[in-house]
Motif scaffolding. Structure first.
Motif, PDB file in Angstrom:
ATOM      1  N   GLN A 166       0.830  -1.210   0.000  1.00 40.29           N
ATOM      2  CA  GLN A 166       0.000   0.000   0.000  1.00 40.29           C
ATOM      3  C   GLN A 166       0.868   1.267   0.000  1.00 40.29           C
ATOM      4  OE1 GLN A 166      -2.208   0.617   3.598  1.00 40.29           O
ATOM      5  NE2 GLN A 166      -3.807   1.818   2.580  1.00 40.29           N
ATOM      6  N   HIS A 169       2.253   1.815  -3.465  1.00 44.59           N
ATOM      7  CA  HIS A 169       1.171   2.228  -4.354  1.00 44.59           C
ATOM      8  C   HIS A 169       0.792   3.709  -4.121  1.00 44.59           C
ATOM      9  CE1 HIS A 169      -2.330   1.364  -6.833  1.00 44.59           C
ATOM     10  NE2 HIS A 169      -2.994   2.137  -6.006  1.00 44.59           N
ATOM     11  N   GLU A 170       0.575   4.065  -2.867  1.00 46.39           N
ATOM     12  CA  GLU A 170       0.122   5.428  -2.535  1.00 46.39           C
ATOM     13  C   GLU A 170       1.208   6.472  -2.830  1.00 46.39           C
ATOM     14  OE1 GLU A 170      -2.798   6.491  -1.486  1.00 46.39           O
ATOM     15  OE2 GLU A 170      -3.801   4.580  -1.109  1.00 46.39           O
ATOM     16  N   SER A 172       3.690   6.155  -4.899  1.00 48.22           N
ATOM     17  CA  SER A 172       3.888   6.245  -6.359  1.00 48.22           C
ATOM     18  C   SER A 172       2.875   7.216  -6.945  1.00 48.22           C
ATOM     19  CB  SER A 172       3.696   4.883  -7.037  1.00 48.22           C
ATOM     20  OG  SER A 172       4.636   3.964  -6.552  1.00 48.22           O
ATOM     21  N   SER A 173       1.640   7.135  -6.463  1.00 47.75           N
ATOM     22  CA  SER A 173       0.600   8.017  -7.007  1.00 47.75           C
ATOM     23  C   SER A 173       0.911   9.479  -6.654  1.00 47.75           C
ATOM     24  CB  SER A 173      -0.788   7.599  -6.527  1.00 47.75           C
ATOM     25  OG  SER A 173      -1.037   8.108  -5.235  1.00 47.75           O
ATOM     26  N   ALA A 174       1.627   9.691  -5.541  1.00 49.73           N
ATOM     27  CA  ALA A 174       2.003  11.068  -5.174  1.00 49.73           C
ATOM     28  C   ALA A 174       3.012  11.649  -6.156  1.00 49.73           C
ATOM     29  CB  ALA A 174       2.577  11.097  -3.763  1.00 49.73           C
ATOM     30  N   THR A 176       2.664  11.329  -9.380  1.00 50.57           N
ATOM     31  CA  THR A 176       1.885  11.805 -10.536  1.00 50.57           C
ATOM     32  C   THR A 176       0.607  12.457  -9.999  1.00 50.57           C
ATOM     33  OG1 THR A 176       0.930   9.592 -10.710  1.00 50.57           O
ATOM     34  CG2 THR A 176       2.738  10.099 -12.218  1.00 50.57           C
ATOM     35  N   PRO A 177       0.768  13.604  -9.311  1.00 51.59           N
ATOM     36  CA  PRO A 177      -0.368  14.202  -8.600  1.00 51.59           C
ATOM     37  C   PRO A 177      -1.357  14.878  -9.546  1.00 51.59           C
ATOM     38  CG  PRO A 177       1.514  15.672  -8.502  1.00 51.59           C
ATOM     39  CD  PRO A 177       1.987  14.426  -9.207  1.00 51.59           C
ATOM     40  N   LYS A 178      -2.586  15.019  -9.047  1.00 54.44           N
ATOM     41  CA  LYS A 178      -3.549  15.884  -9.721  1.00 54.44           C
ATOM     42  C   LYS A 178      -3.169  17.320  -9.403  1.00 54.44           C
ATOM     43  CE  LYS A 178      -7.919  13.484 -10.215  1.00 54.44           C
ATOM     44  NZ  LYS A 178      -9.246  13.318  -9.623  1.00 54.44           N
ATOM     45  N   THR A 299      -4.012  17.979  -4.835  1.00 56.78           N
ATOM     46  CA  THR A 299      -3.140  16.994  -4.180  1.00 56.78           C
ATOM     47  C   THR A 299      -2.266  17.727  -3.172  1.00 56.78           C
ATOM     48  OG1 THR A 299      -2.990  15.796  -6.275  1.00 56.78           O
ATOM     49  CG2 THR A 299      -1.406  15.179  -4.562  1.00 56.78           C
ATOM     50  N   ARG A 330      -6.649  15.224  -2.260  1.00 52.75           N
ATOM     51  CA  ARG A 330      -6.010  13.976  -1.875  1.00 52.75           C
ATOM     52  C   ARG A 330      -4.784  14.334  -1.040  1.00 52.75           C
ATOM     53  NH1 ARG A 330      -5.851   9.199  -2.348  1.00 52.75           N
ATOM     54  NH2 ARG A 330      -3.856   8.140  -2.377  1.00 52.75           N
ATOM     55  N   SER A 352      -5.982  11.211   3.337  1.00 49.31           N
ATOM     56  CA  SER A 352      -6.137  10.099   2.393  1.00 49.31           C
ATOM     57  C   SER A 352      -5.170   8.980   2.719  1.00 49.31           C
ATOM     58  CB  SER A 352      -5.885  10.560   0.961  1.00 49.31           C
ATOM     59  OG  SER A 352      -6.617  11.717   0.681  1.00 49.31           O
TER      60      SER A 352
END
Ligand code: 3PG
Ligand code: MG
Length: 380
Positions: A166, A169-170, A172-174, A176-178, A299, A330, A352
Motif C-alpha cells: 500500500q 502504491h500510494e 507512487s501516485s504522489a 503523478t499528482p492531480k 493533491t 487527496r 487520504s
C-alpha cells in the motif's frame, strides 16, 4: 511487486515477516502504536492462512534496546503471540520448531546484532534459515541497506506485505499528482531534504519549505537569522532552489531567545530577528498563505513540522494539519512529528494516506524506489 496474496502455500509454512516495530516507548510501554496497527493486517492475514509467523524488526538505535514492550502491544491484539529473547541461533530455531499453524512468534530487536546494520551475509543467512518464505512489511526501514531489508531476500522467496504494498502504491501516485499540487517539506537538515525538494519542484506546482529547513533559505535571502538552527547549506545550491518560482518560503516567523525562562516568544518580520533570538515556528501570515494554497490544491503532500514541535512550537504544524484535514484534496502525509500532530488533534481519518515512513517516504519520493523494494524485485 509480488505480495502476500501471491504466496503459493501458507498452511504450516514458517514465514519470516519484517515489520515496522520501531515505536516510541515511555515507561517501558509503547506510547503510540501507529505503525503496529498498520502492520497487523499482514501478520493476521498470514496467521489466519495457517502460516507459522515469525515477526522481526528493530527498535531505536542503541543495540541494548528491547522489543519486549512492542511484543506486549502485539499480544493485546494477538493473545497467543509469544516472544523470543534472541533473534538467531539454536534458541531461536527451537522456538520456531515449537510453532503450530497460525502461531505468531516475535523475535528480539535485530539491531542487537551488528550483522543487521552491517548487512552481513552470515547474519542474513541465519535469520533466513528460520523460515521458508520472507514477507517485507517494514516500509519505514526500506531505505536502509540492512540484512533484514536487502540480505534476507537473497536467501528466501520474498513478498511485500499488505502495508508495504500500500505504501508503494500510494507514494507512487504522489509522484503523478492531480494539479494544482502542493508539497510541504518541513523539519531540519537541509542536506537530507535537498534531493526531495529538487524532485518535488519538478512535479508539484508549489513546494513550501518550512521548519528549520527554511532558515537556510531566509539566510541566503540576506536576513539575519540570529541564534536560529542552520544547516550550513551551500549558498549556491540554496540560491538555485530559490530561483524556482514554485518554491515558497516563510514570510514571517515566531522567534524566542534560546536562553531564559519562561521563553518569551513573539511574531517577527523576517528583517527584525534579534541576534539572541532563534526562529522556532512559522508566523501567522505564513500560516494563512499556506492555508490558501491548501484550499486551492487537488493533491497535498506533506512531510515534516513547520516549527520546533517537540519543544512546544506546535502552532504552525497544527494549523497546517487542521487546514489539510478540512480540504477535499487527496492528502498524503508522513514523518514523526507530522503524525504526532495529526494524532494529537484526532484527525487522522481525514487524511487520504498517512505513511509509516519518515526518511523512507522522502527517499522513495526522490528515487521512485528503495533498496528494500529492489531487494524484493530481485529475490529468488
Ligand atoms: C524510523 O523511525 O525512521 C524508521 O523506523 C527507521 O529507523 P532508523 O532511522 O533508526 O533506521
Ligand atoms: Mg528515522
Amino acid at each position: 511487486m509480488r505480495t502476500v496474496h501471491d504466496i503459493p502455500t501458507l498452511h504450516n509454512v514458517p514465514v519470516l515477516v519484517s515489520a515496522p516495530l520501531n515505536e516510541p516507548i515511555e515507561n517501558n510501554e509503547v506510547s503510540s502504536d501507529f505503525r503496529l496497527r498498520r502492520t497487523l493486517p499482514t501478520i493476521e492475514f498470514l496467521s489466519r492462512a495457517g502460516a507459522k509467523v515469525i515477526v522481526c524488526g528493530h527498535i531505536g538505535r542503541a543495540p541494548t534496546e528491547t522489543l519486549e514492550p512492542v511484543y506486549r502491544a502485539i499480544a493485546k491484539h494477538i493473545p497467543h503471540a509469544t516472544f523470543s529473547p534472541v533473534a538467531i541461533g539454536p534458541q531461536a530455531r527451537a522456538s520456531v520448531r515449537e510453532l503450530h499453524s497460525g502461531d505468531v512468534l516475535v523475535l528480539e530487536n535485530l539491531r542487537r546484532y551488528s550483522g543487521e546494520t552491517k548487512n552481513s551475509p552470515e547474519f542474513a543467512r541465519e535469520l533466513a534459515s528460520l523460515a521458508d518464505v520472507f514477507v517485507q512489511d517494514a516500509f519505514d526501514t526500506a531505505h536502509r541497506e540492512h540484512a533484514s531489508i536487502v540480505g534476507v531476500p537473497t536467501f528466501l522467496p520474498s513478498y511485500a506485505g499488505i502495508l508495504f504494498d500500500q505504501e508503494v502504491h500510494e507514494l507512487s501516485s504522489a509522484l503523478t499528482p492531480k494539479h494544482s499540487a502542493l508539497a510541504i517539506i518541513g523539519g531540519a537538515k537541509f542536506s537530507t531534504k535537498e534531493p526531495v525538494l529538487k524532485k518535488l519542484l519538478s512535479v508539484y506546482d508549489h513546494v513550501v519549505v518550512g521548519g528549520a529547513l527554511a532558515n537556510d533559505f531566509l539566510s541566503a535571502k540576506g536576513y539575519s537569522m540570529g541564534a536560529s538552527l542552520m544547516s550550513g547549506a551551500d549558498t549556491s545550491v540554496i540560491n538555485n532552489l530559490l530561483a524556482n518560482e514554485r518554491l515558497v518560503i516563510p514570510s514571517d516567523v515566531i522567534v524566542a531567545p534560546l536562553q531564559g525562562k519562561p521563553i518569551a516568544s513573539r511574531v517577527s518580520a523576517l528583517n527584525s530577528i534579534e541576534p539572541a533570538e532563534a526562529v522556532l515556528d512559522s508566523g501567522p501570515d505564513t500560516n494563512q498563505y499556506i492555508e490558501t494554497l491548501v484550499q486551492n490544491a487537488k493533491t497535498i503532500l506533506w512531510n515534516g513540522p513547520l516549527g520546533h514541535y517537540e519543544s512546544g512550537f506546535t502552532e504552525g504544524t497544527r494549523s497546517l494539519a487542521k487546514a489539510i484535514s478540512q480540504s477535499s484534496a487527496r492528502s498524503i502525509v508522513g514523518g514523526g512529528d507530522t503524525i504526532t500532530a495529526i494524532e494529537e488533534l484526532g484527525i487522522a481519518e481525514n487524511f487520504s494516506f498517512i505513511s509509516t515512513g519518515g526518511g523512507a517516504m522522502l527517499s522513495f519520493l526522490t528515487h521512485g524506489t528503495l533498496p528494500g523494494i529492489e531487494a524484493l524485485n530481485k529475490s529468488i
